[in-house]
Motif scaffolding. Structure first.
Motif, short mmCIF file in Angstrom:
data_model
loop_
_atom_site.label_atom_id
_atom_site.label_comp_id
_atom_site.label_asym_id
_atom_site.label_seq_id
_atom_site.Cartn_x
_atom_site.Cartn_y
_atom_site.Cartn_z
N ILE A 268 3.05 4.93 0.61
CA ILE A 268 3.96 3.92 -0.50
C ILE A 268 4.29 4.77 -1.66
O ILE A 268 3.82 5.88 -1.93
CB ILE A 268 2.84 2.85 -0.93
N SER A 269 5.19 4.10 -2.46
CA SER A 269 5.83 5.10 -3.52
C SER A 269 4.85 5.35 -4.80
O SER A 269 5.07 6.24 -5.56
CB SER A 269 7.13 4.31 -4.06
N LYS A 270 3.99 4.32 -5.01
CA LYS A 270 2.96 4.48 -6.01
C LYS A 270 3.63 4.59 -7.41
O LYS A 270 3.18 5.16 -8.26
CB LYS A 270 2.09 5.70 -5.74
N ARG A 271 4.69 3.87 -7.55
CA ARG A 271 5.52 3.91 -8.68
C ARG A 271 4.96 2.74 -9.49
O ARG A 271 4.40 1.79 -8.88
CB ARG A 271 7.06 3.73 -8.65
N GLY A 272 5.37 2.53 -10.69
CA GLY A 272 4.96 1.26 -11.50
C GLY A 272 3.48 1.26 -12.04
O GLY A 272 2.64 2.18 -12.27
N ASP A 273 3.20 0.13 -12.33
CA ASP A 273 1.91 -0.10 -12.86
C ASP A 273 0.76 0.39 -11.81
O ASP A 273 0.18 -0.45 -11.11
CB ASP A 273 1.56 -1.67 -13.38
N THR A 274 0.04 1.23 -12.06
CA THR A 274 -1.19 1.69 -11.25
C THR A 274 -2.44 0.64 -11.23
O THR A 274 -3.04 0.42 -10.30
CB THR A 274 -1.72 3.29 -11.70
N TYR A 275 -2.72 0.26 -12.55
CA TYR A 275 -3.81 -0.59 -12.40
C TYR A 275 -3.68 -1.76 -11.75
O TYR A 275 -4.47 -2.14 -11.23
CB TYR A 275 -3.93 -0.87 -14.14
N LEU A 276 -2.57 -2.49 -11.95
CA LEU A 276 -2.27 -3.83 -11.24
C LEU A 276 -2.11 -3.60 -9.85
O LEU A 276 -2.61 -4.20 -8.97
CB LEU A 276 -0.95 -4.43 -11.61
N ARG A 277 -1.53 -2.29 -9.10
CA ARG A 277 -1.23 -1.93 -7.79
C ARG A 277 -2.69 -1.91 -7.13
O ARG A 277 -3.07 -2.30 -6.25
CB ARG A 277 -0.71 -0.77 -7.68
N THR A 278 -3.80 -1.11 -7.92
CA THR A 278 -5.11 -0.94 -7.65
C THR A 278 -5.65 -2.40 -7.41
O THR A 278 -6.44 -2.54 -6.23
CB THR A 278 -5.82 -0.07 -8.63
N LEU A 279 -5.49 -3.40 -8.23
CA LEU A 279 -6.31 -4.48 -8.21
C LEU A 279 -5.87 -5.39 -7.09
O LEU A 279 -6.56 -6.00 -6.18
CB LEU A 279 -5.93 -5.35 -9.35
N LEU A 280 -4.45 -5.49 -6.58
CA LEU A 280 -3.90 -5.94 -5.66
C LEU A 280 -4.43 -5.44 -4.29
O LEU A 280 -4.75 -6.02 -3.31
CB LEU A 280 -2.37 -6.23 -5.63
N ILE A 281 -4.59 -4.06 -4.37
CA ILE A 281 -5.23 -3.37 -2.82
C ILE A 281 -6.42 -3.74 -2.89
O ILE A 281 -6.94 -4.13 -1.72
CB ILE A 281 -4.78 -2.01 -3.05
N HIS A 282 -7.34 -3.81 -3.81
CA HIS A 282 -8.79 -4.12 -3.67
C HIS A 282 -8.98 -5.48 -3.25
O HIS A 282 -9.88 -6.03 -2.47
CB HIS A 282 -9.40 -3.77 -5.09
N GLY A 283 -8.04 -6.54 -3.76
CA GLY A 283 -8.03 -7.94 -3.39
C GLY A 283 -7.77 -8.19 -1.86
O GLY A 283 -8.20 -8.83 -1.29
N ALA A 284 -6.65 -7.01 -1.61
CA ALA A 284 -6.37 -7.35 0.05
C ALA A 284 -7.48 -6.78 0.90
O ALA A 284 -7.74 -7.51 1.75
CB ALA A 284 -4.88 -6.72 -0.16
N ARG A 285 -8.10 -5.62 0.35
CA ARG A 285 -9.08 -5.21 1.39
C ARG A 285 -10.31 -6.29 1.18
O ARG A 285 -10.78 -6.22 2.53
CB ARG A 285 -9.61 -3.93 0.68
N SER A 286 -10.52 -6.83 0.31
CA SER A 286 -11.65 -7.98 0.34
C SER A 286 -11.34 -9.00 1.28
O SER A 286 -12.29 -9.63 1.84
CB SER A 286 -11.87 -8.44 -1.19
N VAL A 287 -10.09 -9.55 1.20
CA VAL A 287 -9.56 -10.60 1.93
C VAL A 287 -9.83 -10.32 3.49
O VAL A 287 -10.45 -11.10 4.24
CB VAL A 287 -8.22 -10.98 1.85
N ILE A 288 -9.31 -9.07 3.76
CA ILE A 288 -9.47 -8.51 5.16
C ILE A 288 -10.84 -8.39 5.64
O ILE A 288 -11.29 -8.92 6.77
CB ILE A 288 -8.61 -7.32 5.65
N ALA A 289 -11.75 -7.98 4.90
CA ALA A 289 -12.98 -7.39 5.14
C ALA A 289 -13.96 -8.86 5.35
O ALA A 289 -14.95 -8.98 6.24
CB ALA A 289 -13.55 -6.41 4.31
N ASN A 290 -13.71 -9.68 4.24
CA ASN A 290 -14.66 -10.83 3.97
C ASN A 290 -14.17 -12.31 4.39
O ASN A 290 -15.09 -13.07 4.46
CB ASN A 290 -15.08 -10.81 2.72
N SER A 291 -12.99 -12.39 4.79
CA SER A 291 -12.46 -13.65 4.98
C SER A 291 -13.04 -14.37 6.19
O SER A 291 -13.06 -13.86 7.31
CB SER A 291 -10.96 -13.80 5.18
N LYS A 292 -13.73 -15.56 6.31
CA LYS A 292 -14.19 -16.27 7.40
C LYS A 292 -13.14 -16.88 8.24
O LYS A 292 -13.50 -16.67 9.59
CB LYS A 292 -15.22 -17.30 7.09
#
Length: 341
Positions: A268-292
């Motif tokens: 991924i290019s990792k351009r733009g807002d690092t903070y918001l991108r990090t939050l989205l990736i952590h949220g996506a990781r949580s969905v994949i790991a914990n979604s019933k």
């Protein structure tokens, strides 16, 4: 020239601002320095023009003031301006580079944010800073105690559970001045916890009052922090042509390189807002790991792709969904399938 509209490049600073433009009637290249106190007065007496500035400290404030005067303002990322500077850097060269960059169609401007949006982002920045301080304090304590044989378990829970016992065992071995200082440092961690919790309480209060933030919080993987940061960072959602452009602005699309018709896709290019991108990736990781009950799309994705690739792909989809809900003022619908217009 941008149509018949005058284009002005502005290099802002603390005290002295540098302006660059070309006079439409004479073709003369104009390079003017203005004191901070005279900056708005200069543009108040000018016809409506397009003003380009780097998105640096203070730029949002000046952009709002210039918009109030009726001008069009574009804030440019510094990385997009730098290639136009040339060899020698100076205020005049920077203003000339901004003047050139603001007229390039491929340069994506940074959204001009309201004071309320900037206030929310300021809370996020201060919270992030406190979290870093807290982590540094805990790591410092862990390292100091390890010097005396008191090895703490990994993670915050481990040191919380073991530090009182560890300090008690060291009472007879270490000077009281050191033990008192270690206890003070551990107490400071608790104070930072309280400060972080207070900032989160204020963000939660703003979130409850903001309709857009509540709307996107219904998306799986988007919580309080992601919702408030996304609404504040995006500015006007209609400044992006599509959800794909918003995801690309956040750096959630592949970077590529190639020549002679051969294109190679990278990470991924990792351009733009690092903070918001990090939050989205952590949220996506949580969905994949914990979604019933993961959706069929997520299930198929995790079966076909490596874990990290699937996480970023879901974060990309979340970013597109956020844009769609905000740009079209819709409510989140689970299982919704978009149809081509």
């Amino acid at each position: 020239m941008n149509g018949s509209k005058q284009v002005v490049g502005v290099d802002i600073a603390k005290r002295v601002f540098q302006l660059h433009w070309i006079d439409a009637e004479t073709g003369e290249i104009m390079s003017v320095q203005l004191k901070r106190e005279k900056f708005l007065e200069h543009f108040a007496n000018r016809a409506r023009c397009l003003i380009g500035m780097e998105a640096c400290g203070g730029a949002q404030h000046w952009a709002r003031k210039l918009l109030e005067l009726g001008h069009e303002v574009k804030l440019l990322p510094a990385k997009m301006v730098r290639p136009f500077v040339g060899r020698n850097k100076s205020d005049a060269a920077d203003a000339r580079a901004i003047w050139t960059a603001v007229q390039q169609p491929a340069v994506k401007a940074v959204a001009v944010k309201s004071e309320a949006q900037q206030a929310v982002l300021a809370l996020h920045r201060m919270r992030s800073q406190l979290v870093k301080f807290r982590t540094a304090q805990i790591n410092g304590l862990r390292g100091l105690l390890a010097e005396y044989g008191a090895v703490m378990p990994q993670g915050r829970a481990g040191i919380t559970k073991g530090i009182v016992t560890a300090l008690a065992k060291l009472v007879d071995r270490l000077p009281a001045v050191l033990l008192d200082t270690l206890r003070e440092q551990w107490a400071r961690v608790g104070q930072i916890d309280s400060q972080v919790a207070e900032i989160e309480r204020r963000l939660r209060a703003w979130h409850k009052q903001d309709k857009a933030s509540r709307r996107i919080a219904e998306i799986p993987g988007v919580g309080l922090l992601t919702a408030t940061a996304a609404v504040a960072s995006m500015g006007d959602p209609k400044s992006f042509k599509s959800g794909r452009e918003f995801a690309a602005w956040l750096g959630l699309v592949p970077k590529h390189t190639g020549t002679g018709g051969r294109i190679r896709m990278l990470g991924i290019s990792k351009r733009g807002d690092t903070y918001l991108r990090t939050l989205l990736i952590h949220g996506a990781r949580s969905v994949i790991a914990n979604s019933k009950q993961p959706t069929e799309w997520v299930t198929n994705l995790t079966q076909r792709r490596p874990a990290n690739v699937a996480v970023v792909a879901l974060a990309n989809k979340m970013a597109r969904t956020i844009w769609a809900l905000l740009a079209h003022e819709r409510e989140f619908q689970k299982g919704y399938v978009s149809q081509p217009v």
